[in-house]
Design a protein around this motif. Structure first.
Motif, PDB file in Angstrom:
ATOM      1  N   GLY A  21      24.301  -9.436 -69.732  1.00 44.66           N
ATOM      2  CA  GLY A  21      25.186 -10.543 -70.086  1.00 44.66           C
ATOM      3  C   GLY A  21      26.034 -10.986 -68.911  1.00 44.66           C
ATOM      4  O   GLY A  21      26.224 -12.185 -68.677  1.00 44.66           O
ATOM      5  N   GLU A  22      26.532 -10.021 -68.147  1.00 42.33           N
ATOM      6  CA  GLU A  22      27.299 -10.341 -66.944  1.00 42.33           C
ATOM      7  C   GLU A  22      26.447 -11.133 -65.963  1.00 42.33           C
ATOM      8  O   GLU A  22      26.902 -12.130 -65.383  1.00 42.33           O
ATOM      9  N   LEU A  23      25.220 -10.679 -65.773  1.00 46.06           N
ATOM     10  CA  LEU A  23      24.326 -11.362 -64.842  1.00 46.06           C
ATOM     11  C   LEU A  23      24.049 -12.791 -65.287  1.00 46.06           C
ATOM     12  O   LEU A  23      24.087 -13.725 -64.474  1.00 46.06           O
ATOM     13  N   GLU A  24      23.810 -12.982 -66.569  1.00 46.47           N
ATOM     14  CA  GLU A  24      23.518 -14.327 -67.078  1.00 46.47           C
ATOM     15  C   GLU A  24      24.704 -15.261 -66.872  1.00 46.47           C
ATOM     16  O   GLU A  24      24.541 -16.409 -66.451  1.00 46.47           O
ATOM     17  N   VAL A  25      25.905 -14.775 -67.144  1.00 41.44           N
ATOM     18  CA  VAL A  25      27.098 -15.609 -66.967  1.00 41.44           C
ATOM     19  C   VAL A  25      27.322 -15.897 -65.486  1.00 41.44           C
ATOM     20  O   VAL A  25      27.651 -17.025 -65.101  1.00 41.44           O
ATOM     21  N   PHE A  26      27.136 -14.879 -64.636  1.00 41.04           N
ATOM     22  CA  PHE A  26      27.278 -15.092 -63.190  1.00 41.04           C
ATOM     23  C   PHE A  26      26.330 -16.185 -62.706  1.00 41.04           C
ATOM     24  O   PHE A  26      26.746 -17.103 -61.973  1.00 41.04           O
ATOM     25  N   LEU A  27      25.069 -16.111 -63.086  1.00 41.98           N
ATOM     26  CA  LEU A  27      24.099 -17.118 -62.661  1.00 41.98           C
ATOM     27  C   LEU A  27      24.455 -18.504 -63.202  1.00 41.98           C
ATOM     28  O   LEU A  27      24.255 -19.516 -62.537  1.00 41.98           O
ATOM     29  N   ARG A  28      25.007 -18.531 -64.398  1.00 45.05           N
ATOM     30  CA  ARG A  28      25.393 -19.827 -64.972  1.00 45.05           C
ATOM     31  C   ARG A  28      26.575 -20.421 -64.221  1.00 45.05           C
ATOM     32  O   ARG A  28      26.644 -21.648 -64.040  1.00 45.05           O
ATOM     33  N   VAL A  29      27.518 -19.585 -63.768  1.00 39.65           N
ATOM     34  CA  VAL A  29      28.650 -20.074 -62.972  1.00 39.65           C
ATOM     35  C   VAL A  29      28.131 -20.712 -61.687  1.00 39.65           C
ATOM     36  O   VAL A  29      28.580 -21.785 -61.268  1.00 39.65           O
ATOM     37  N   LYS A  83      37.395 -13.492 -66.767  1.00 40.62           N
ATOM     38  CA  LYS A  83      37.579 -12.047 -66.948  1.00 40.62           C
ATOM     39  C   LYS A  83      36.252 -11.317 -66.769  1.00 40.62           C
ATOM     40  O   LYS A  83      36.203 -10.216 -66.198  1.00 40.62           O
ATOM     41  N   LEU A  84      35.182 -11.908 -67.255  1.00 38.35           N
ATOM     42  CA  LEU A  84      33.869 -11.279 -67.128  1.00 38.35           C
ATOM     43  C   LEU A  84      33.463 -11.156 -65.657  1.00 38.35           C
ATOM     44  O   LEU A  84      32.967 -10.118 -65.223  1.00 38.35           O
ATOM     45  N   ILE A  85      33.691 -12.229 -64.873  1.00 34.84           N
ATOM     46  CA  ILE A  85      33.350 -12.185 -63.447  1.00 34.84           C
ATOM     47  C   ILE A  85      34.218 -11.171 -62.718  1.00 34.84           C
ATOM     48  O   ILE A  85      33.749 -10.432 -61.841  1.00 34.84           O
ATOM     49  N   THR A  86      35.504 -11.105 -63.088  1.00 33.91           N
ATOM     50  CA  THR A  86      36.403 -10.123 -62.477  1.00 33.91           C
ATOM     51  C   THR A  86      35.932  -8.705 -62.778  1.00 33.91           C
ATOM     52  O   THR A  86      35.934  -7.833 -61.901  1.00 33.91           O
ATOM     53  N   LEU A  89      32.872  -7.824 -63.451  1.00 32.43           N
ATOM     54  CA  LEU A  89      31.626  -7.619 -62.705  1.00 32.43           C
ATOM     55  C   LEU A  89      31.928  -7.271 -61.251  1.00 32.43           C
ATOM     56  O   LEU A  89      31.333  -6.355 -60.682  1.00 32.43           O
ATOM     57  N   GLU A  90      32.857  -7.999 -60.636  1.00 28.23           N
ATOM     58  CA  GLU A  90      33.217  -7.726 -59.243  1.00 28.23           C
ATOM     59  C   GLU A  90      33.826  -6.331 -59.101  1.00 28.23           C
ATOM     60  O   GLU A  90      33.555  -5.626 -58.116  1.00 28.23           O
ATOM     61  N   LYS A  91      34.619  -5.924 -60.089  1.00 23.82           N
ATOM     62  CA  LYS A  91      35.231  -4.592 -60.050  1.00 23.82           C
ATOM     63  C   LYS A  91      34.156  -3.519 -60.160  1.00 23.82           C
ATOM     64  O   LYS A  91      34.194  -2.507 -59.446  1.00 23.82           O
ATOM     65  N   ARG A  92      33.185  -3.733 -61.045  1.00 27.45           N
ATOM     66  CA  ARG A  92      32.110  -2.750 -61.207  1.00 27.45           C
ATOM     67  C   ARG A  92      31.254  -2.640 -59.948  1.00 27.45           C
ATOM     68  O   ARG A  92      30.861  -1.544 -59.548  1.00 27.45           O
ATOM     69  N   LEU A  93      30.995  -3.783 -59.301  1.00 29.47           N
ATOM     70  CA  LEU A  93      30.169  -3.782 -58.096  1.00 29.47           C
ATOM     71  C   LEU A  93      30.948  -3.355 -56.861  1.00 29.47           C
ATOM     72  O   LEU A  93      30.357  -2.967 -55.850  1.00 29.47           O
TER      73      LEU A  93
END
Length: 302
Positions: free
Chosen positions: A10-18, A40-43, A45-49
């Motif tokens: 889900g994170e990946l899909e939202v990132f690609l959509r952004v 918040k989702l992108i934040t 994702l960035e924290k996890r990566l």
């Protein structure tokens, strides 16, 4: 583990959509979330990566170097998921097929081949783009591109569709006004049309003295595609060098005349269908390339 994988997809899909939409708000509208939720989702994702994916300003949003790498990997993952769906569909040929070709070759050869392809594979939606720009297949989400000329080294897989020898030609009106060159030396007195793109030859090759040597030519016009050059030749602007497939009809009708054929080295322009390799190639891509190969065998290039 399943919940974690679902969150990551889900994170990946939202990132690609952004990236696709160019901003959080537009991406939020397209996926049915609020801009705050996307942010918040992108934040998260960035924290996890452990890496920043976007450079944010009040006016623009751009990918960092890490974001570019994650974007490329994400696109590849989605392609592989699409391949998996295709493989699970018992070999069915369906879905959207993005095809790119140059304007002249696409008009003369790809478009006439489409009715037969669509009749055979009615569940495929062909998204055809004709442009003389060399597209980046990954960046432009292109499944198949038809390329003319020499292929640079790359990870793309290529399937040869045909080849056509090159020829020098000009209009009868130009030759009547300026004279017909009898040897390559006489080209220095003529207006020679050349190409301005980076992979263009620096000179025209001629067969002389038992070998082949290039001759530097010049004129008042440079162009970035063969169709423009052909139209300029027809208007009597000068002498040009094009693949025979491009000007065969004009030569046959006498609207253009071949020159210096005695010195023609016989070099050819090759035509390939290229696509991204790795993983399983979607059935629709395989089917389209097979169809184009068969179509070009039925109507070979001159």
């Amino acid at each position: 583990m399943t919940r974690i994988l679902m969150e990551r997809s889900g994170e990946l899909e939202v990132f690609l959509r952004v990236v696709q939409e160019g901003g959080f708000s537009a991406a939020a509208r397209s996926v049915g979330l609020t801009p705050s939720a996307v942010s918040k989702l992108i934040t998260r994702l960035e924290k996890r990566l452990g890496a920043r994916l976007f450079m944010r300003t009040t006016r623009a949003l751009s990918l960092t170097e890490e974001g570019e790498a994650y974007h490329r990997a994400g696109q590849r993952i989605l392609r592989e998921l699409d391949d998996a769906d295709q493989a699970a569909a018992a070999g069915a040929v369906r879905g959207r097929l993005h095809v790119n070709a140059s304007i002249p070759f696409g008009s003369q050869y790809v478009v006439p081949a489409l009715p037969g392809f669509l009749a055979r594979y009615p569940d495929v939606l062909v998204d055809l783009s004709l442009t003389d720009d060399v597209v980046d297949l990954l960046a432009q989400k292109t499944d198949v591109a038809i390329r003319t000329g020499d292929l640079p080294d790359s990870a793309l897989l290529a399937h040869k569709l045909g080849q056509s020898r090159r020829v020098l030609c000009a209009s009868p009106a130009y030759l009547q006004a300026r004279g017909t060159p009898r040897t390559p030396d006489e080209l220095g007195k003529h207006d020679c049309l050349t190409f301005n793109f980076r992979r263009a030859r620096s000179g025209w090759p001629f067969r002389e003295g038992g070998g082949i040597a290039p001759r530097v030519v010049s004129g008042g016009v440079q162009v970035n595609n063969g169709e423009t050059m052909k139209h300029l030749l027809l208007q009597g602007v000068g002498i040009g060098r094009l693949a025979m497939w491009h000007v065969a009809a004009e030569l046959k009708a006498g609207r253009l005349v071949a020159v210096l054929e005695k010195y023609n080295p016989g070099d050819v322009e090759q035509i390939h269908a290229v696509h991204v390799g790795g993983g399983q190639v979607p059935h629709r891509v395989r089917a389209f390339i097979r169809h184009m190969v068969d179509a070009m065998k039925a109507s070979p290039l001159p």
